[in-house]
Structures are given as structure tokens and as C-alpha cells.
Design a protein around this motif. Structure first.
Motif, PDB file in Angstrom:
ATOM      1  N   GLN A   1       0.835  -1.292  -0.065  1.00 38.99           N
ATOM      2  CA  GLN A   1      -0.108   0.134   0.041  1.00 38.99           C
ATOM      3  C   GLN A   1       0.908   1.065   0.064  1.00 38.99           C
ATOM      4  O   GLN A   1       0.621   2.245  -0.707  1.00 38.99           O
TER       5      GLN A   1
ATOM      6  N   ARG B   1       3.874   1.473  -1.095  1.00 43.65           N
ATOM      7  CA  ARG B   1       4.554   1.590  -2.586  1.00 43.65           C
ATOM      8  C   ARG B   1       3.461   2.227  -3.455  1.00 43.65           C
ATOM      9  O   ARG B   1       4.064   2.935  -4.393  1.00 43.65           O
ATOM     10  N   GLY B   2       2.351   1.738  -3.574  1.00 45.45           N
ATOM     11  CA  GLY B   2       1.349   2.548  -4.310  1.00 45.45           C
ATOM     12  C   GLY B   2       1.260   3.931  -3.950  1.00 45.45           C
ATOM     13  O   GLY B   2       1.052   4.688  -4.920  1.00 45.45           O
ATOM     14  N   ASP B   3       1.146   4.237  -2.842  1.00 46.84           N
ATOM     15  CA  ASP B   3       1.079   5.542  -2.615  1.00 46.84           C
ATOM     16  C   ASP B   3       2.071   6.394  -2.959  1.00 46.84           C
ATOM     17  O   ASP B   3       2.126   7.595  -3.335  1.00 46.84           O
TER      18      ASP B   3
ATOM     19  N   ASP C   1       4.135   5.605  -5.612  1.00 45.75           N
ATOM     20  CA  ASP C   1       4.170   5.764  -6.993  1.00 45.75           C
ATOM     21  C   ASP C   1       3.290   6.541  -7.374  1.00 45.75           C
ATOM     22  O   ASP C   1       3.299   7.398  -8.482  1.00 45.75           O
ATOM     23  N   ALA C   2       2.144   6.803  -6.803  1.00 45.08           N
ATOM     24  CA  ALA C   2       0.817   7.702  -6.773  1.00 45.08           C
ATOM     25  C   ALA C   2       1.589   9.276  -6.656  1.00 45.08           C
ATOM     26  O   ALA C   2       1.330  10.325  -7.393  1.00 45.08           O
ATOM     27  N   ALA C   3       2.327   9.268  -5.557  1.00 42.51           N
ATOM     28  CA  ALA C   3       3.008  10.651  -5.371  1.00 42.51           C
ATOM     29  C   ALA C   3       4.138  10.947  -6.298  1.00 42.51           C
ATOM     30  O   ALA C   3       4.078  12.359  -6.795  1.00 42.51           O
TER      31      ALA C   3
ATOM     32  N   ALA D   1       3.903  10.051  -9.516  1.00 39.61           N
ATOM     33  CA  ALA D   1       3.469  10.454 -10.652  1.00 39.61           C
ATOM     34  C   ALA D   1       2.643  12.013 -10.651  1.00 39.61           C
ATOM     35  O   ALA D   1       2.842  12.825 -11.476  1.00 39.61           O
ATOM     36  N   LYS D   2       2.274  12.214  -9.506  1.00 36.09           N
ATOM     37  CA  LYS D   2       1.761  13.347  -9.269  1.00 36.09           C
ATOM     38  C   LYS D   2       2.842  14.662  -9.292  1.00 36.09           C
ATOM     39  O   LYS D   2       2.641  15.645 -10.035  1.00 36.09           O
TER      40      LYS D   2
ATOM     41  N   LYS E   1       5.593  14.569 -11.058  1.00 33.94           N
ATOM     42  CA  LYS E   1       6.078  14.578 -12.399  1.00 33.94           C
ATOM     43  C   LYS E   1       5.077  15.438 -13.296  1.00 33.94           C
ATOM     44  O   LYS E   1       5.638  16.131 -14.162  1.00 33.94           O
TER      45      LYS E   1
END
Length: 137
Positions: free
Chosen positions: A73, A75-77, A79-81, A83-84, A86
Motif C-alpha cells: 500500500q 509503495r502504491g502511495d 508511486d502515485a505521489a 506520478a503527481k 512529475k
């Protein structure tokens, strides 16, 4: 009817520790009382000890699974951060490029108003030139 609740990793490890202590107590009892115990009683205590050890392993494994789920979870957070972040950097770069283009247009306008052919040529060339990497980023 009893309501089921989900264990946390800390609770799972606490249960495992308690069961490990119980297993140690059974082992201690089996060793201290060895002369007074019959073979059947020793075998039964050994079975209890093995059963407790299995439960310790199960609760520790469950705690590890919960840790892994939490890590997934997180790691997913992350990755989302990323992407945001970038996407924000891209928007910043786009705004910076737009500001630079507007500044070049202002330079061209000022050069036209000054009626200096050399300045007009330089401003027009700067406007047509591709932005440098450090200007766009």
C-alpha cells in the motif's frame, strides 16, 4: 454471535509472543517434571508444545503478511505521489516555456517600436529558436 475483528500486525505478533511463552512454559514443565511423568504424559505435553509452536509460526506469518500488505500500500502511495510530482513538474516546465515565449514576444515588440533593424532581427531569431534544455525545465 461473536463479531469477528481483524488483527493488526502488532496484535498478531503479541499473540505469537504469548504463545511462544506458553510453549516455553510447557517445555519447562516437561523437563522439570520428567521423572514424575509417564511416557504418555510426556508425549501429550510434547504435542501441546508442538501445537503451540505451530500457532506461533502461524501468527508470526500472518503478521509478516500484514506488513507486506502495508508495504505494498505504501509503495502504491509513493508511486502515485511520484506520478503527481512529475505531472506538477511538467506543468511548471510548460508555464516557464510560456513565460519565456511571452518575454521573447515582448522583446520583439520593443525592438519593432525602436525601429532598430538589428534588434528586430535578433528578437525574431530568439523567438524562432528552440528553447534550451535548462530554460524549458
Amino acid at each position: 454471535m461473536a463479531q469477528l475483528t481483524e488483527l493488526t500486525k502488532d496484535e498478531s505478533f503479541a499473540i505469537a509472543d504469548s504463545l511462544a511463552q506458553a510453549s516455553s512454559l510447557v517445555l519447562e514443565l516437561r523437563i522439570r517434571a520428567r521423572p514424575a511423568l509417564s511416557a504418555e504424559e510426556r508425549a501429550l505435553l510434547e504435542q501441546y508444545e508442538h501445537h503451540l509452536d505451530q500457532m506461533v509460526s502461524l501468527f508470526r506469518a500472518f503478521g509478516i503478511v500484514l506488513i507486506a500488505e502495508g508495504a505494498e500500500q505504501a509503495r502504491g502511495d509513493i508511486d502515485a505521489a511520484i506520478a503527481k510530482g512529475k505531472a506538477q513538474l511538467k506543468r511548471i516546465a510548460d508555464v516557464k516555456a510560456a513565460i519565456n515565449a511571452a518575454a521573447r514576444l515582448v522583446d520583439l515588440g520593443a525592438a519593432i517600436l525602436s525601429r532598430d533593424p538589428f534588434a528586430i532581427g535578433e528578437a525574431a531569431a530568439a523567438l524562432r529558436a528552440k528553447p534550451k534544455k535548462d530554460e524549458a525545465a
